[in-house]
Design an enzyme around this catalytic site. Structure first.
Site, PDB file in Angstrom:
ATOM      1  N   ARG A 111       0.832  -1.199   0.000  1.00  0.00           N
ATOM      2  CA  ARG A 111       0.000   0.000   0.000  1.00  0.00           C
ATOM      3  C   ARG A 111       0.872   1.257   0.000  1.00  0.00           C
ATOM      4  O   ARG A 111       0.544   2.250  -0.654  1.00  0.00           O
ATOM      5  CB  ARG A 111      -0.934  -0.024   1.218  1.00  0.00           C
ATOM      6  CG  ARG A 111      -1.988   1.056   1.178  1.00  0.00           C
ATOM      7  CD  ARG A 111      -3.093   0.781   2.157  1.00  0.00           C
ATOM      8  NE  ARG A 111      -2.631   0.839   3.543  1.00  0.00           N
ATOM      9  CZ  ARG A 111      -3.374   0.482   4.582  1.00  0.00           C
ATOM     10  NH1 ARG A 111      -4.615   0.055   4.398  1.00  0.00           N
ATOM     11  NH2 ARG A 111      -2.905   0.566   5.807  1.00  0.00           N
ATOM     12  N   LYS A 117      -2.842   6.326   1.660  1.00  0.00           N
ATOM     13  CA  LYS A 117      -2.674   6.903   2.999  1.00  0.00           C
ATOM     14  C   LYS A 117      -1.763   8.125   2.928  1.00  0.00           C
ATOM     15  O   LYS A 117      -0.693   8.180   3.536  1.00  0.00           O
ATOM     16  CB  LYS A 117      -2.136   5.846   3.967  1.00  0.00           C
ATOM     17  CG  LYS A 117      -3.274   5.158   4.752  1.00  0.00           C
ATOM     18  CD  LYS A 117      -2.760   4.118   5.692  1.00  0.00           C
ATOM     19  CE  LYS A 117      -3.241   4.332   7.121  1.00  0.00           C
ATOM     20  NZ  LYS A 117      -4.674   4.110   7.310  1.00  0.00           N
ATOM     21  N   GLU A 122     -16.705   6.123   4.049  1.00  0.00           N
ATOM     22  CA  GLU A 122     -16.047   5.602   5.248  1.00  0.00           C
ATOM     23  C   GLU A 122     -15.967   6.699   6.284  1.00  0.00           C
ATOM     24  O   GLU A 122     -16.428   7.819   6.061  1.00  0.00           O
ATOM     25  CB  GLU A 122     -14.662   5.047   4.905  1.00  0.00           C
ATOM     26  CG  GLU A 122     -13.701   6.065   4.323  1.00  0.00           C
ATOM     27  CD  GLU A 122     -12.293   5.490   4.124  1.00  0.00           C
ATOM     28  OE1 GLU A 122     -11.850   4.687   4.956  1.00  0.00           O
ATOM     29  OE2 GLU A 122     -11.651   5.866   3.132  1.00  0.00           O
TER      30      GLU A 122
HETATM   31  C1  LIG Z   1      -5.801   3.476   7.605  1.00  0.00           C
HETATM   32  C2  LIG Z   1      -7.185   3.763   7.212  1.00  0.00           C
HETATM   33  C3  LIG Z   1      -8.179   2.774   7.219  1.00  0.00           C
HETATM   34  C4  LIG Z   1      -7.969   1.401   7.766  1.00  0.00           C
HETATM   35  O1  LIG Z   1      -6.989   0.667   7.109  1.00  0.00           O
HETATM   36  P1  LIG Z   1      -6.341  -0.615   7.807  1.00  0.00           P
HETATM   37  O2  LIG Z   1      -5.356  -1.096   6.837  1.00  0.00           O
HETATM   38  O3  LIG Z   1      -7.440  -1.580   8.049  1.00  0.00           O
HETATM   39  O4  LIG Z   1      -5.747  -0.145   9.083  1.00  0.00           O
HETATM   40  C5  LIG Z   1      -9.448   3.118   6.741  1.00  0.00           C
HETATM   41  N1  LIG Z   1      -9.706   4.355   6.292  1.00  0.00           N
HETATM   42  C6  LIG Z   1      -8.777   5.336   6.283  1.00  0.00           C
HETATM   43  C7  LIG Z   1      -9.143   6.674   5.768  1.00  0.00           C
HETATM   44  C8  LIG Z   1      -7.501   5.072   6.753  1.00  0.00           C
HETATM   45  O5  LIG Z   1      -6.584   6.035   6.765  1.00  0.00           O
END
Ligand SMILES: *Cc1c(COP(=O)(O)O)cnc(C)c1O
Length: 383
Positions: A131, A230, A266
């Site tokens: 990622r 991210k 989300e």
């Molecule tokens: C990090 C994150 C998640 C969750 O990702 P994981 O890999 O399950 O920890 C979901 N939404 C956002 C916006 C994030 O930054």
């Protein structure tokens, strides 16, 4: 080494180039939460100090640990050179670094879990590596190889292993960063990148179910934007919305899709699922939702447990008719949603014993902590 002594360490072992970020690390003395200062431990020191901090009062907040990992990709090079562990401490950055001026940076988050067998495990760290690489590609950054990434995480966890909480008390949260640290004045990719990983013991995010408001004015992500990676730039633009939601007593806000304003996407840092009968649905990954590793793992675990999984657009109105809703993320694992409020209308969901989210949470955390056999090859035992 005496406590509170300040020592400077070179960020990288090779000599710094002229004109390139003169980055040094300082080991700062600290005693923030009444914890022992880090200066007493040696790398991979075998001091298992169970009274290091009050494990029962651990929250999801930052506690400094002993070491961090630093790795660099210098100007003109495409690969990261050999990184190394160094004392945790402040970093020095060029005021003209790409990350400070233009937000060229990525974050990751993963955990090291101590099981009842006292072993320490990571959960799918290669997924975080991939990622970060996808994000780096989008942000025109160089990125570490998956091997470099995973190795750095193992080293960071092991060097700070006395900070991995006892079973049931929490975990060691590891936060990798990829930053444009080279100096750049014009709007362009940084000439130099730094990868950094630090760690903090964390407890449960918070107890009890989540109570959401629906945010219909501020959007977290736009089509073609960076919502699917991210990027460090994705979070502060929604602080205002979530601060307002929290001021009204909500745990967090649910964001809607910017293209139509009709579908749920989300929350601030977790993915959303809804449950109706035997069907579990979650919004699809299409660039505006962060592809959570917990989300991906839930999809696999759920179909394994016999649920039907649908990745599809979920209209806001559908929230009125579902049996259950829950959220997922590394920080929170799986959390039930107690209620969602939109324009004064509050819908409540069942939580706790006997729910689908409870069953999924037990299974997933069981795998992560070694309580349930890992048949998927997800868990990386590091000790
Ligand atoms: C990090 C994150 C998640 C969750 O990702 P994981 O890999 O399950 O920890 C979901 N939404 C956002 C916006 C994030 O930054």
């Amino acid at each position: 080494m005496s406590r509170g002594k300040i020592c400077s360490l070179e960020w990288i072992s090779r000599p710094l180039r002229r004109g390139v970020l003169a980055t040094k690390l300082r080991h700062c003395s600290r005693n923030a939460i009444g914890v022992q200062t880090a200066s007493d431990a040696s790398i991979n020191g075998d001091q298992e100090e169970h009274d290091l901090c009050n494990w029962d009062e651990l929250k999801f907040s930052f506690t400094p640990t002993d070491y961090m990992y630093v790795m660099k990709c210098s100007s003109g090079e495409s690969a990261f050179s050999q990184g190394h562990l160094t004392r945790y401490g402040n970093v020095e950055l060029s005021p003209s670094s790409g990350v400070l001026n233009y937000g060229q940076g990525l974050l990751e988050g993963l955990k090291a879990y101590r099981g009842d067998d006292n072993r320490i495990r990571l959960f799918r760290p290669e997924q975080n590596a991939l990622r970060m690489q996808m994000g780096a590609e989008r942000m025109c950054m160089s990125s570490p190889t998956a091997e470099q990434f995973v190795s750095s995480i193992k080293q960071t966890a092991l060097a700070n292993k006395r900070w991995v909480p006892p079973p049931g008390k929490g975990s060691l949260y590891i936060r990798p960063l990829l930053l444009g640290t080279g100096p750049i004045l014009g709007v362009a990719p940084s000439p130099e990148y730094t990868f950094l990983a630090y760690a903090s013991p964390v407890g449960n995010y918070f107890n009890g179910p989540m109570h959401f408001s629906v945010e219909d004015k501020v959007y977290r992500a736009i089509p073609g934007g960076t919502g699917g990676i991210k990027s460090i730039t994705n979070y502060s633009p929604i602080y205002k919305a979530i601060t307002q939601a929290k001021a009204k007593g909500f745990t967090d806000a649910i964001f809607l899709d910017a293209a139509t304003g009709k579908n749920i996407e989300e929350a601030t840092a977790c993915n959303i699922f809804v449950v109706k009968g035997n069907v579990i649905s979650t919004p699809p990954i299409a660039g505006t939702i962060l592809p959570g590793i917990t989300r991906k793992s839930i999809i696999e675990v759920a179909s394994w447990l016999g649920y039907q999984i649908e990745e599809r657009a979920i209209p806001l109105e559908e929230l009125i008719n579902v049996d259950e809703a829950f959220c997922s993320g590394t920080a929170i694992a799986i959390k039930p949603v107690g209620s969602v409020t939109y324009q004064g209308q509050r819908v409540e969901y069942k939580t706790g014993e006997g729910t689908v989210s409870e069953k999924l949470c037990r299974t997933l955390t069981g795998i992560q902590t070694g309580l349930i056999e890992d048949t998927m090859g997800w868990v990386v035992e590091i000790e």
